[in-house]
Motif scaffolding. Structure first.
Motif, mmCIF file in Angstrom:
data_model
loop_
_atom_site.group_PDB
_atom_site.id
_atom_site.type_symbol
_atom_site.label_atom_id
_atom_site.label_comp_id
_atom_site.label_asym_id
_atom_site.label_seq_id
_atom_site.Cartn_x
_atom_site.Cartn_y
_atom_site.Cartn_z
ATOM 1 N N LYS A 5 0.847 -1.190 0.000
ATOM 2 C CA LYS A 5 0.000 0.000 0.000
ATOM 3 C C LYS A 5 0.887 1.246 0.000
ATOM 4 C CE LYS A 5 -3.923 -2.089 2.364
ATOM 5 N NZ LYS A 5 -4.779 -2.049 3.554
ATOM 6 N N VAL A 6 0.419 2.267 -0.693
ATOM 7 C CA VAL A 6 1.192 3.489 -0.795
ATOM 8 C C VAL A 6 0.932 4.369 0.416
ATOM 9 C CG1 VAL A 6 1.565 5.558 -2.183
ATOM 10 C CG2 VAL A 6 1.047 3.383 -3.292
ATOM 11 N N PRO A 7 1.980 4.767 1.162
ATOM 12 C CA PRO A 7 1.759 5.646 2.311
ATOM 13 C C PRO A 7 1.389 7.046 1.839
ATOM 14 C CG PRO A 7 4.117 5.301 1.959
ATOM 15 C CD PRO A 7 3.389 4.412 0.987
ATOM 16 N N HIS A 8 0.794 7.815 2.752
ATOM 17 C CA HIS A 8 0.272 9.124 2.374
ATOM 18 C C HIS A 8 1.374 10.092 1.953
ATOM 19 C CE1 HIS A 8 -3.824 8.161 3.372
ATOM 20 N NE2 HIS A 8 -3.486 7.817 4.598
ATOM 21 N N GLN A 9 2.629 9.883 2.422
ATOM 22 C CA GLN A 9 3.673 10.840 2.083
ATOM 23 C C GLN A 9 4.179 10.694 0.657
ATOM 24 O OE1 GLN A 9 3.741 8.545 4.525
ATOM 25 N NE2 GLN A 9 5.833 8.076 5.186
ATOM 26 N N VAL A 10 3.762 9.653 -0.059
ATOM 27 C CA VAL A 10 4.099 9.537 -1.478
ATOM 28 C C VAL A 10 2.875 9.991 -2.263
ATOM 29 C CG1 VAL A 10 4.899 8.017 -3.315
ATOM 30 C CG2 VAL A 10 5.652 7.615 -0.966
ATOM 31 N N THR A 58 11.635 6.976 -2.132
ATOM 32 C CA THR A 58 11.457 6.103 -0.979
ATOM 33 C C THR A 58 10.061 6.303 -0.401
ATOM 34 O OG1 THR A 58 12.219 7.754 0.604
ATOM 35 C CG2 THR A 58 13.910 6.359 -0.442
ATOM 36 N N ALA A 59 9.744 5.543 0.655
ATOM 37 C CA ALA A 59 8.450 5.690 1.329
ATOM 38 C C ALA A 59 8.292 7.062 1.961
ATOM 39 C CB ALA A 59 8.298 4.610 2.391
ATOM 40 N N GLN A 60 9.405 7.750 2.158
ATOM 41 C CA GLN A 60 9.358 9.107 2.717
ATOM 42 C C GLN A 60 9.371 10.166 1.621
ATOM 43 O OE1 GLN A 60 11.627 6.668 3.973
ATOM 44 N NE2 GLN A 60 9.939 6.202 5.409
ATOM 45 N N ASN A 61 9.154 9.724 0.363
ATOM 46 C CA ASN A 61 9.105 10.604 -0.800
ATOM 47 C C ASN A 61 10.445 11.293 -1.055
ATOM 48 O OD1 ASN A 61 7.750 11.674 -3.037
ATOM 49 N ND2 ASN A 61 7.153 13.539 -1.946
ATOM 50 N N GLN A 62 11.542 10.595 -0.738
ATOM 51 C CA GLN A 62 12.875 11.104 -1.021
ATOM 52 C C GLN A 62 13.399 10.473 -2.304
ATOM 53 O OE1 GLN A 62 14.409 13.601 0.826
ATOM 54 N NE2 GLN A 62 12.343 13.623 1.702
ATOM 55 N N PRO A 63 13.970 11.263 -3.229
ATOM 56 C CA PRO A 63 14.485 10.700 -4.484
ATOM 57 C C PRO A 63 15.554 9.643 -4.238
ATOM 58 C CG PRO A 63 14.367 13.092 -4.588
ATOM 59 C CD PRO A 63 14.102 12.727 -3.162
ATOM 60 N N GLY A 73 14.023 -5.472 1.799
ATOM 61 C CA GLY A 73 12.876 -4.839 2.438
ATOM 62 C C GLY A 73 12.654 -3.408 2.020
ATOM 63 N N MET A 74 13.587 -2.838 1.283
ATOM 64 C CA MET A 74 13.451 -1.453 0.834
ATOM 65 C C MET A 74 12.272 -1.335 -0.131
ATOM 66 S SD MET A 74 16.481 0.729 -1.003
ATOM 67 C CE MET A 74 16.404 2.501 -1.173
ATOM 68 N N ARG A 75 11.498 -0.269 -0.010
ATOM 69 C CA ARG A 75 10.358 -0.029 -0.877
ATOM 70 C C ARG A 75 10.681 1.132 -1.812
ATOM 71 N NH1 ARG A 75 5.874 -2.730 1.345
ATOM 72 N NH2 ARG A 75 6.295 -3.458 3.471
ATOM 73 N N LEU A 76 10.540 0.875 -3.092
ATOM 74 C CA LEU A 76 10.789 1.899 -4.093
ATOM 75 C C LEU A 76 9.466 2.233 -4.783
ATOM 76 C CD1 LEU A 76 14.050 0.439 -5.689
ATOM 77 C CD2 LEU A 76 13.860 2.185 -3.907
ATOM 78 N N TYR A 77 9.183 3.523 -4.900
ATOM 79 C CA TYR A 77 7.942 3.986 -5.501
ATOM 80 C C TYR A 77 8.236 4.712 -6.817
ATOM 81 C CZ TYR A 77 5.880 2.894 -1.009
ATOM 82 O OH TYR A 77 5.463 2.233 0.112
ATOM 83 N N TYR A 78 7.401 4.455 -7.802
ATOM 84 C CA TYR A 78 7.556 5.094 -9.104
ATOM 85 C C TYR A 78 6.181 5.278 -9.721
ATOM 86 C CZ TYR A 78 6.767 0.387 -10.914
ATOM 87 O OH TYR A 78 6.214 -0.837 -11.194
ATOM 88 N N TRP A 79 6.107 6.137 -10.724
ATOM 89 C CA TRP A 79 4.839 6.434 -11.390
ATOM 90 C C TRP A 79 4.852 5.799 -12.778
ATOM 91 C CZ3 TRP A 79 7.288 9.260 -7.884
ATOM 92 C CH2 TRP A 79 6.531 9.763 -6.818
ATOM 93 N N ARG A 80 3.876 4.924 -13.031
ATOM 94 C CA ARG A 80 3.840 4.202 -14.295
ATOM 95 C C ARG A 80 3.710 5.147 -15.479
ATOM 96 N NH1 ARG A 80 -0.298 1.189 -15.654
ATOM 97 N NH2 ARG A 80 0.973 0.204 -17.234
ATOM 98 N N GLU A 81 4.410 4.804 -16.538
ATOM 99 C CA GLU A 81 4.328 5.547 -17.779
ATOM 100 C C GLU A 81 4.102 4.568 -18.919
ATOM 101 O OE1 GLU A 81 7.955 7.664 -18.255
ATOM 102 O OE2 GLU A 81 7.710 8.867 -16.432
ATOM 103 N N VAL A 82 3.426 5.023 -19.957
ATOM 104 C CA VAL A 82 3.286 4.237 -21.192
ATOM 105 C C VAL A 82 3.743 5.129 -22.335
ATOM 106 C CG1 VAL A 82 1.435 2.725 -20.375
ATOM 107 C CG2 VAL A 82 0.861 4.925 -21.388
#
Length: 319
Positions: A5-10, A58-63, A73-82
């Protein structure tokens, strides 16, 4: 691949919520190597560019830079592109909005949520941009090809109660459709069939066995279609919610819906570079939703503002 699940800070970006991938073990020297191997559909050079632009966080919205250490265990967040999307040239309607619910009036050809080749051209992303509400989640689904009502919860704490209404069949759904006419059918009728996945991708078919799909079918009127043949305007009341239930059951009765690309014969998907034929929408509309709201205790009743028939030349009554 692990997702979380995506935390609110992202935050969302342009209506698109970030995707999350979890590093499973200590097998990669850096985050760039991990992403390039874990999600090979995106070339390594593209990942490098995204990370340089701050589009992996990161989960803390840090690049996360390309050479960042990759730890289990590290979580990496990205925005899907097509690479590109064909714009669906029909507006999204909103028939209701309050602190609990948003009920959208979806046009044909628009998928509900980002998946595959669709990101920006989805109902969820368009609604987030229209309303500014990032917490929207669809409570049920209709096919990409189907138009009409889709309900979304606003408050994460209320989502489960609304979803339970749909899961426990406490929501009355009404659809309208355009299909051929068979005078020998004794309508209205209850169609009880057993639907299972067919060997063909995407399609359902009727098989012997205990029925698992139940729909009441009414014929409202008949009229002359563009090819000079009579067509029927039907009202459908599904009592179950199987995949492609209405399309498959109408086809089983010899009443395939007008402009259906799957029933009775599967037609190939157009190439990604070719837009769908927007002039021939599937003639199926999710026209009504009704239920007892578990929070306001009011009887909710929503009606689509997209009337059928929607194809030119279908308005000449013969009855």
């Amino acid at each position: 691949m692990g997702f979380a699940k995506v935390p609110h800070q992202v935050p969302t970006r342009d209506g698109v919520s970030p995707s999350c991938v979890v590093v499973p073990g200590p097998h990669w020297p850096d985050c760039l190597s991990f992403l390039a191997e874990r999600i090979p559909a995106v070339p390594k050079t593209d990942w490098q560019q995204r990370m340089a632009q701050g589009d992996v966080v990161t989960a803390q919205n840090q690049p996360v830079p390309p050479d960042a250490p990759c730890t289990p265990g590290m979580r990496l967040y990205y925005w899907r592109e097509v690479p590109f999307e064909h714009e669906v040239p029909f507006p999204v309607g909103i028939v209701h909005q309050c602190e609990h619910l948003v009920v959208a009036d979806k046009p044909h050809f628009l998928p509900i949520s980002p998946k595959g080749r669709h990101v920006q051209q989805t109902l969820l992303v368009k609604l987030k941009r229209l309303t500014g509400i990032d917490t929207l989640v669809p409570l049920h689904r209709i096919d990409l090809e189907t138009a009409g009502l889709v309900a979304f919860s606003v408050q994460p704490s209320e989502r489960a109660a609304y979803q339970r209404l749909f899961a426990e069949r406490q929501v009355r759904k009404v659809y309208e459709a355009i299909a051929p006419v068979r005078p020998e059918l004794n309508l209205p009728l209850r169609c009880h069939t057993r639907l299972e996945e067919s060997p063909h991708f995407m399609a359902m078919h009727t098989v012997p066995g205990e029925p698992n799909a139940d729909t009441l079918i009414e014929l409202l009127r008949t009229f002359i279609g563009p090819n000079g043949h009579p067509l029927g305007h039907y009202r459908l009341h599904p009592h179950t919610g199987r995949k492609h239930q209405l399309r498959a059951q109408m086809n089983h009765l010899g009443l395939p819906l007008l402009n259906d690309r799957i029933y009775p014969v599967m037609r190939p998907e157009p190439p990604v570079t070719q837009a769908p034929d927007f002039s021939k929408p599937l003639q199926l509309l999710a026209s009504q939703l009704a239920f007892q709201d578990p929070f306001t205790h009011q009887r909710r009743h929503f009606v689509s503002q997209r009337p059928l028939p929607s194809c030119p030349g279908l308005l000449d009554d013969i009855e």
